[in-house]
Structure formats: C-alpha cells, structure tokens
Write an enzyme that holds these catalytic residues in place. Structure first.
Site, mmCIF file in Angstrom:
data_model
loop_
_atom_site.group_PDB
_atom_site.id
_atom_site.type_symbol
_atom_site.label_atom_id
_atom_site.label_comp_id
_atom_site.label_asym_id
_atom_site.label_seq_id
_atom_site.Cartn_x
_atom_site.Cartn_y
_atom_site.Cartn_z
ATOM 1 N N ARG A 102 12.319 73.153 36.676
ATOM 2 C CA ARG A 102 12.470 73.828 37.861
ATOM 3 C C ARG A 102 13.346 74.671 38.584
ATOM 4 O O ARG A 102 13.911 75.471 36.977
ATOM 5 C CB ARG A 102 14.001 72.443 38.646
ATOM 6 N N TYR A 251 5.096 71.793 38.935
ATOM 7 C CA TYR A 251 6.220 71.232 38.326
ATOM 8 C C TYR A 251 6.963 70.658 38.651
ATOM 9 O O TYR A 251 7.776 70.976 39.052
ATOM 10 C CB TYR A 251 6.356 72.349 37.125
ATOM 11 N N LYS A 260 14.113 65.279 42.856
ATOM 12 C CA LYS A 260 15.315 65.327 43.346
ATOM 13 C C LYS A 260 15.187 65.782 44.998
ATOM 14 O O LYS A 260 16.123 66.049 45.755
ATOM 15 C CB LYS A 260 15.340 66.630 42.759
ATOM 16 N N HIS A 280 22.782 61.557 40.849
ATOM 17 C CA HIS A 280 21.541 61.469 39.983
ATOM 18 C C HIS A 280 21.906 60.634 38.752
ATOM 19 O O HIS A 280 22.983 61.791 37.569
ATOM 20 C CB HIS A 280 22.019 63.339 39.947
ATOM 21 N N SER A 302 20.989 67.644 33.731
ATOM 22 C CA SER A 302 19.733 67.146 33.755
ATOM 23 C C SER A 302 20.296 67.382 31.539
ATOM 24 O O SER A 302 20.127 68.193 31.276
ATOM 25 C CB SER A 302 19.204 68.554 33.801
ATOM 26 N N CYS A 304 21.032 65.790 29.477
ATOM 27 C CA CYS A 304 21.733 65.169 28.629
ATOM 28 C C CYS A 304 21.854 64.024 28.971
ATOM 29 O O CYS A 304 22.711 63.633 27.434
ATOM 30 C CB CYS A 304 23.365 65.438 29.415
ATOM 31 N N ASP A 327 17.426 57.901 36.589
ATOM 32 C CA ASP A 327 17.393 59.239 37.376
ATOM 33 C C ASP A 327 18.539 59.613 38.372
ATOM 34 O O ASP A 327 18.615 60.614 38.618
ATOM 35 C CB ASP A 327 16.508 60.241 37.009
ATOM 36 N N ARG A 421 7.857 66.626 29.321
ATOM 37 C CA ARG A 421 8.125 65.459 29.823
ATOM 38 C C ARG A 421 6.776 64.391 29.271
ATOM 39 O O ARG A 421 6.437 64.745 29.725
ATOM 40 C CB ARG A 421 8.376 65.536 31.394
HETATM 41 P P1 GTP Z 1 16.713 64.277 32.626
HETATM 42 O O1 GTP Z 1 15.450 63.858 32.922
HETATM 43 O O2 GTP Z 1 16.514 66.405 32.836
HETATM 44 O O3 GTP Z 1 17.504 64.309 34.077
HETATM 45 O O4 GTP Z 1 17.893 64.450 31.159
HETATM 46 P P2 GTP Z 1 17.901 62.854 31.095
HETATM 47 O O5 GTP Z 1 19.742 62.918 31.283
HETATM 48 O O6 GTP Z 1 17.980 62.020 31.573
HETATM 49 O O7 GTP Z 1 18.125 63.241 29.616
HETATM 50 P P3 GTP Z 1 17.919 62.455 28.100
HETATM 51 O O8 GTP Z 1 18.499 61.375 27.791
HETATM 52 O O9 GTP Z 1 16.724 62.717 28.414
HETATM 53 O O10 GTP Z 1 19.014 63.741 27.249
HETATM 54 C C1 GTP Z 1 18.129 64.055 26.051
HETATM 55 C C2 GTP Z 1 18.636 65.267 25.327
HETATM 56 O O11 GTP Z 1 20.127 64.745 25.282
HETATM 57 C C3 GTP Z 1 17.925 64.775 24.005
HETATM 58 O O12 GTP Z 1 17.429 65.698 23.149
HETATM 59 C C4 GTP Z 1 18.464 63.323 23.150
HETATM 60 O O13 GTP Z 1 17.694 63.511 21.739
HETATM 61 C C5 GTP Z 1 19.637 63.979 23.811
HETATM 62 N N1 GTP Z 1 20.893 63.000 23.405
HETATM 63 C C6 GTP Z 1 20.625 61.476 24.424
HETATM 64 N N2 GTP Z 1 21.769 60.735 23.725
HETATM 65 C C7 GTP Z 1 22.611 61.674 22.816
HETATM 66 C C8 GTP Z 1 23.202 61.084 22.256
HETATM 67 O O14 GTP Z 1 23.757 60.033 22.590
HETATM 68 N N3 GTP Z 1 23.639 61.714 20.954
HETATM 69 C C9 GTP Z 1 23.174 63.109 21.645
HETATM 70 N N4 GTP Z 1 23.759 64.206 19.831
HETATM 71 N N5 GTP Z 1 22.294 63.528 21.380
HETATM 72 C C10 GTP Z 1 21.590 62.271 22.456
HETATM 73 C C1 SPV Z 2 16.022 67.175 36.147
HETATM 74 O O1 SPV Z 2 15.914 68.468 35.600
HETATM 75 O O2 SPV Z 2 16.781 66.519 36.230
HETATM 76 C C2 SPV Z 2 15.203 65.997 35.948
HETATM 77 C C3 SPV Z 2 13.857 66.574 36.018
HETATM 78 O O3 SPV Z 2 14.796 65.122 36.074
HETATM 79 S S1 SPV Z 2 12.840 67.768 37.152
HETATM 80 O O4 SPV Z 2 12.358 66.065 37.841
HETATM 81 O O5 SPV Z 2 12.329 68.620 37.139
HETATM 82 O O6 SPV Z 2 14.218 67.608 38.036
HETATM 83 MN MN MN Z 3 17.346 64.452 36.057
#
Ligand code: GTP
Ligand code: SPV
Ligand code: MN
Length: 639
Positions: A102, A251, A260, A280, A302, A304, A327, A421
């Site tokens: 983004r 993208y 979003k 979010h 994002s 996290c 999400d 992704r």
């Molecule tokens: P968006 O789709 O961008 O909104 O992100 P999201 O919040 O869905 O993130 P996602 O769950 O895909 O987590 C991304 C990263 O966080 C990955 O690299 C995971 O390995 C790491 N992660 C998730 N949960 C944990 C956890 O409990 N502990 C640790 N150490 N890392 C974590």
């Molecule tokens: C984020 O960045 O929080 C996402 C991926 O979930 S995107 O759809 O590219 O914003």
């Molecule tokens: Mn997101």
C-alpha cells in the site's frame, strides 16, 4: 461535484459506441450490448468511465467459473501469472518491484473542508493521520491521469457485495478495472457477480474506478508483465459521493477496492453517519472446555498477527477457535444493545512469510487450492516458498525468488517479498465459523487492541471501562512492517490499527467510539495485548501463536466476571497464577512479561500526549484527554 457523477462532455459518437465489440476479445459476452444487463445507474457509471478511460472493450463480470478460468488462462498467456502445478488451481503473480505494498503517501480523502477528513495538526507539525485533497485538486489529478488510460485494454465491470449478498448489514460496490488480476482477486475477496446486480436493482452503490495507469501495450517500469505507474499513483476517496478512484497500482489494498478503500475508508464514513463501526479487526469464535462459545474482535496493525489469531489452533485442551474474518469487521449494536459483527469480506489476503504448519496450519490448509499467491518464491516442482518454510519445504531442486531469479538459502536476500501475500477463499478455511455468513452478525464479548511492542508493554491488560478502552485504542503504537512503504523497525503510532484507513477526522472518530457507550446494553470489555515483548537479549518472551489461547482464556474468564485480575497503573493485569501456563514446554518469564517499568511508562504517556496534542489538537475529545491525565497520574507512582 464528483468526478464520475458530473456530466462528462460527451463525444460525438456517444459513450456506448466507444465499446467496440472486438472479435478477438478473450472473453465472449453473449449480448451485443454488453451493458444491457446493467441497472440504469450502473450503466451510467460505466458509460462515463468508458468516455473517460477509453478502453477497447467492456466486459461485465458474472463471477462464473467459466469466466474466471478464461481470465486466468488469458493472464497466463501474456505471462502475468503462472500456474503452481503442485496444488489445485493455484497461481503465482509477480508484481513490478515498484508496486509491492500500500502507498499511504498517495492515498487521499477528498472533502470540501479539510477538517472533515483530517484533524488540524499543531503549528509546525506535519499531520500524519491521513492525507486530504480538495475536490478541485482531485478533478485536476483525474484529468491528468484517467483520460485514455485504458486504451488497448478491457474495462471489467465488477459488481460486488461487501457482506453476504442481501444481508441488511451488507453494502454493494461496482469496481471498474482494467486489471484481470484485480478481477480474479475480487472474485475471491468479495461476493462478486451472480446475484449482486439483481439485489442492487436501482439502489445506490459505491463507485470504484481502478486503472493500472498505462495503456497497452506498455509493461511496467521494469519491463515485466505487471503494468503500473508508480510515479502517478493516486488512491482517492470521496466519502460524500461514495466514490473511489485508484490509479497506477495493481497491488492489494491499492487496487482491490472493496477492502481498505471501501470497507474501511468509505465504510467508516458510512458507519459514522449510520451509527456503527467499520474497523480493521479480525473476528473469531472461541468455545471453552465447558462448551460455552463467545466471539472476540481484535485490531492489530497490518502484519501484526490478525490472520494468525483468527485461525489459532489452541494449545490448551478443550478449547476450540473458529474464524469469522481476519482483517475487517463491521459492527453495530442491535436493538437489544448487543454489539454484532460481520466480516464484509469473502476471502483472506494474508501475509505469506512466517506462515507455516507450525505457526498457522489452518492457513496452510486454506491456501492449498484456488489461491492466488503474489510475490512469493517458487520451488522447482511448482510449489510455493517463503521465509518461515525452511523446515518443511525441500528446496534442494532449486527456488526462484519473487522477482523470478534463482535463489539459494543463505543468500542473504529474502526469497519472498516481506509483504508477499496469499489470496484465498474464506469458505475453504477448515475452521471457518458456522455463523460466518450470518445476516445479523455474531455477538462480540471482547475487543482486543495490540501491536508489536518489543519493550515495556505487558502481554495483556484490561481497560477499566469503555472510555479507558478508547484511550487504549487511541494510544496504540507498533513497530513498522512491510505492509506499507515505511522503512526500518521504528515504533509508529497506529491508533485503532486504523491510521492508514480513516475515512474522516480521527478526532471525530474518537467521539464516535465514545458515543457507543450509550448505544450498548452489554458493552464488550476492552483489552490490550502484546505478543512481541522481547528480553534484553532480543528473544520473544512469549511463545505466541497457538499459545495465545492462554491469554484468550484469561480474557474470557474476565468477560464471565471472574475476579482473576489485579489492579495496576495501566489497567487490570492477570492475578498471580491466573494466566494458565500448564503444559507449556518452557515457563515464560512472567516477571519480565508483565513488568511496568516506570521510566518507560512515563515516557510513553508523554509521547502519546504529545502525539494526540500535535496530531488531533482541538478535535481531541475531552474524555480521551481526561483518561490520559488519569493514566499520567497513575504511572507517576511506578518505580
Ligand atoms: P494484515 O493482513 O496486513 O492486516 O496483517 P495481519 O494482522 O493479518 O498479520 P498476520 O497475522 O499475517 O501476521 C504477520 C506476521 O506476524 C507473521 O510474520 C507472523 O509470523 C507474525 N505473528 C503473528 N502472530 C504472532 C505471534 O503470536 N507471535 C509472534 N512472535 N509472531 C506472530
Ligand atoms: C494491510 O496492509 O492491512 C492489509 C493488506 O490487509 S492490503 O489489503 O494491501 O491493505
Ligand atoms: Mn489489514
């Protein structure tokens, strides 16, 4: 006056006749007039976009299997995607290296008055709570970009529903795009085609116009088959007219406009007007060993951990987690004052790196078919690869990195882009919740805020009340991730995990959240979590992933009213022995996980105070300032 709703100067041949039925069109539309199936308002929208963008062809998407297969074949033929024969109907897209995330700096909210869109920052301070553009500047920006931008291309008309088709909580959008990748992705991420147009009838819809920003036959700046126009990228939102105009990027959140742009930025403005919340947040269902089920929503920035938490495999026996969404949550109080949430999406656009059979086996199962991967690496046998799969994928036959180059382990550079992704249908998730498409939504008992905080912030704490909970959201900070264009591991403010996604003034958003206290009969409890605290030697103090159920266990017991908490300066912490640690292979250092260093917290309060004063200024609600004062007084006592 909106760009797409004003009277465009019509050319002599009339807008519809610009739509030449081209015999070589890759997808055959049955009717000679491809727009005949459209309700009048949609047709008008399409005609204006055609006049502006001048595509060679128009295709109205029905969302069918046959249509999708033809699109995929066509993209394969021109080298935009390649099949991944190790799986069933999975594809790999490699984007231009200049179009991988983004772009917040080029994302704008367009309103008459600047203050509707963003708070006025203090003197000499640069505002970081969104970018504003005037309607006049938008007209100019559009005139500079869109005329003729689709020459040589097909304009796809994508009718989509955010939320189950026909649910009273759902909303309809029409995305016009010249990217077949966007069409195939929108078919996964939203309910697309099919009954959407029928359901819409002559109703209103969110108008979404997207172009990769380069007429055929030009490819992207790097010469690969990913046309984009980074120099001219613009993602503009006009809340008043419910319009989204996106140019130059193909993208993710820049181009899949239901996500979003619609569900959060335009969505939050609709939610404010109609008295609900567009957030979010993931939504999960959790059943405890006694068989009692609750739903929880959680906002983390994002990359996290939302997808991971939404698909958690509990390590505690007897617990079961089911996924409603990973999400976005649309939530409103029902007539009984219960907060109910729907996931407006139909798929997961999840971060690939870090996902594995140990961290998230559910996601691994979900992406084994019908999935579009973007910017991951590829193994010689047609499988996917990324950082985190070292222990489970055999790379000895060779790996091709996300830019199509040979890659070897230990080469230093990551094989997959950090923001690579997967785009997979939610219905394929083995633990999708039975209620995930429920028209009235699921009842939310707790809301979690959290972020990546290597220092100072405990594993979990509970807000004293709703108003204090709103402060927890407002004060959220997290290490920057690859999901946006930020560099390095700097700790950034990301209030409510919404900083890149607010559709209106964040101060007004805070007032809106505070006003929810009056709507709710049974308000969800609010918590703050941090899976990412590190020891002085840089190790995570908490094992995370499936073990996070131990935190949810405590959260649920608090929701049930158990007195398993002790009061602290920042909120309620788990009482001595209340956090279940049975069965953990290694006992975590609870002292470090829950310590509240006085210096850290006094600095934190000052930093948050300065941020809110500088960034939100006069729009900061008194209650939030008051909550911060109370926190300041409480942390003054900390050692
Ligand atoms: P968006 O789709 O961008 O909104 O992100 P999201 O919040 O869905 O993130 P996602 O769950 O895909 O987590 C991304 C990263 O966080 C990955 O690299 C995971 O390995 C790491 N992660 C998730 N949960 C944990 C956890 O409990 N502990 C640790 N150490 N890392 C974590
Ligand atoms: C984020 O960045 O929080 C996402 C991926 O979930 S995107 O759809 O590219 O914003
Ligand atoms: Mn997101």
């Amino acid at each position: 006056m909106g760009v797409l709703t004003q009277n465009m100067p019509h050319r002599d041949d009339g807008p519809t006749r610009l739509v030449r039925p081209v015999p070589a069109a890759p997808i055959q539309q049955s009717s000679a007039d491809p727009l005949a199936v459209l309700p009048a308002k949609v047709r008008q929208f399409v005609e204006r976009a055609v006049t502006l963008c001048q595509p060679d062809r128009v295709h109205v998407c029905d969302g069918s299997e046959a249509e999708n297969a033809a699109l995929l074949r066509q993209m394969q033929a021109v080298g935009m995607i390649e099949p991944l024969p190790k799986y069933d109907n999975c594809w790999l897209a490699r984007t231009d290296p200049a179009d991988v995330a983004r772009v917040e700096s080029k994302t704008f909210i367009v309103t008459e008055q600047k203050r509707e869109a963003v708070p006025i920052p203090g003197k000499g301070v640069r505002g970081t709570l969104g970018n504003w553009m005037s309607p006049e500047d938008l007209e100019e920006a559009v005139a500079d970009r869109f005329p003729g931008c689709m020459r040589g291309r097909t304009l796809y008309v994508v009718p989509f529903s955010m939320g189950p088709v026909g649910s009273p909580l759902s909303k309809i959008g029409i995305e016009l795009t010249d990217s077949p990748y966007v069409v195939a992705s929108m078919r996964i991420m939203t309910r697309m085609g099919g009954k959407v147009l029928e359901t819409l009838g002559d109703g209103d819809f969110v108008k979404c116009l997207h172009s990769v920003g380069l007429p055929e036959p030009v490819t992207g700046p790097s010469g690969i088959r990913w046309p984009c126009n980074p120099a001219k990228t613009l993602i503009a939102h006009v809340p008043e007219r419910r319009e989204i105009l996106s140019f130059g990027s193909g993208y993710g959140g820049n181009s899949l406009l239901g996500k979003k742009c619609f569900a959060l930025r335009i969505g939050s403005t609709i939610a404010r007007r109609e008295g609900w919340l567009a957030e979010h947040m993931l939504i999960l269902g959790i059943t405890n060993p006694a068989g009692h089920k609750r739903y929880i929503a959680a906002a983390f920035p994002s990359a996290c951990g939302k997808t991971n938490l939404a698909m958690l495999q509990p390590s505690l026996p007897g617990y079961k987690v089911e996924c409603v969404g990973d999400d976005i949550a649309w939530m409103r109080f029902d007539k009984n004052g219960v907060l109910r949430a729907i996931n407006p999406e139909n798929g997961f656009f999840g971060v690939a790196p870090g996902t594995s059979s140990t961290t998230n086996p559910v996601a691994m199962a979900t992406v084994a078919s019908n999935t579009i991967f973007t910017n991951v690496a590829r193994t010689a046998d047609g499988g996917v690869y990324w950082e985190g799969l070292e222990k489970e994928v055999d790379t000895s036959a060779g790996v091709t990195d996300w830019q199509g180059r040979p890659w070897t382990p230990g080469s230093g550079a990551p094989s997959a882009h950090p923001n690579s992704r997967f785009c997979a249908p939610a219905g394929q998730c083995p633990i999708i919740d039975p209620q995930w498409e429920s028209a009235e939504g699921v009842p939310i008992s707790a809301i979690l805020f959290g972020g990546r905080r290597p220092e100072g912030v405990p594993l979990v704490y509970e807000a004293f009340n709703w108003e204090h909970g709103v402060l927890l959201g407002a004060a959220m900070r997290s290490e920057a991730t690859a999901a946006a264009e930020h560099k390095g591991k700097v700790i950034m403010h990301d209030p409510f995990a919404m900083r890149p996604f607010f559709g209106y003034n964040f101060g007004h958003y805070l007032s809106h959240w505070l006003s929810m206290e009056q709507r709710g009969q049974r308000l969800p409890k609010i918590f703050h979590i941090n899976w990412f605290r590190k020891s002085p030697s840089g190790q995570f103090l908490w094992p995370g992933f499936g073990e996070n159920v131990r935190v949810l266990d405590w959260v649920l017991r608090r929701v049930e009213g158990e007195p398993c908490a002790r009061r602290s300066a920042v909120g309620w912490l788990p009482a001595e022995g209340a956090l279940r640690l049975d069965g953990l292979p290694q006992r975590p250092d609870l002292e470090q996980l829950f310590s509240l260093p006085g210096d850290f917290w006094r600095r934190e309060v000052e930093e948050v105070g300065r941020y809110l004063a500088d960034q939100v200024g006069d729009d900061l609600p008194n209650q939030v300032a008051h909550q911060l004062d109370e926190l300041r007084q409480r942390v003054a006592e900390l050692e």
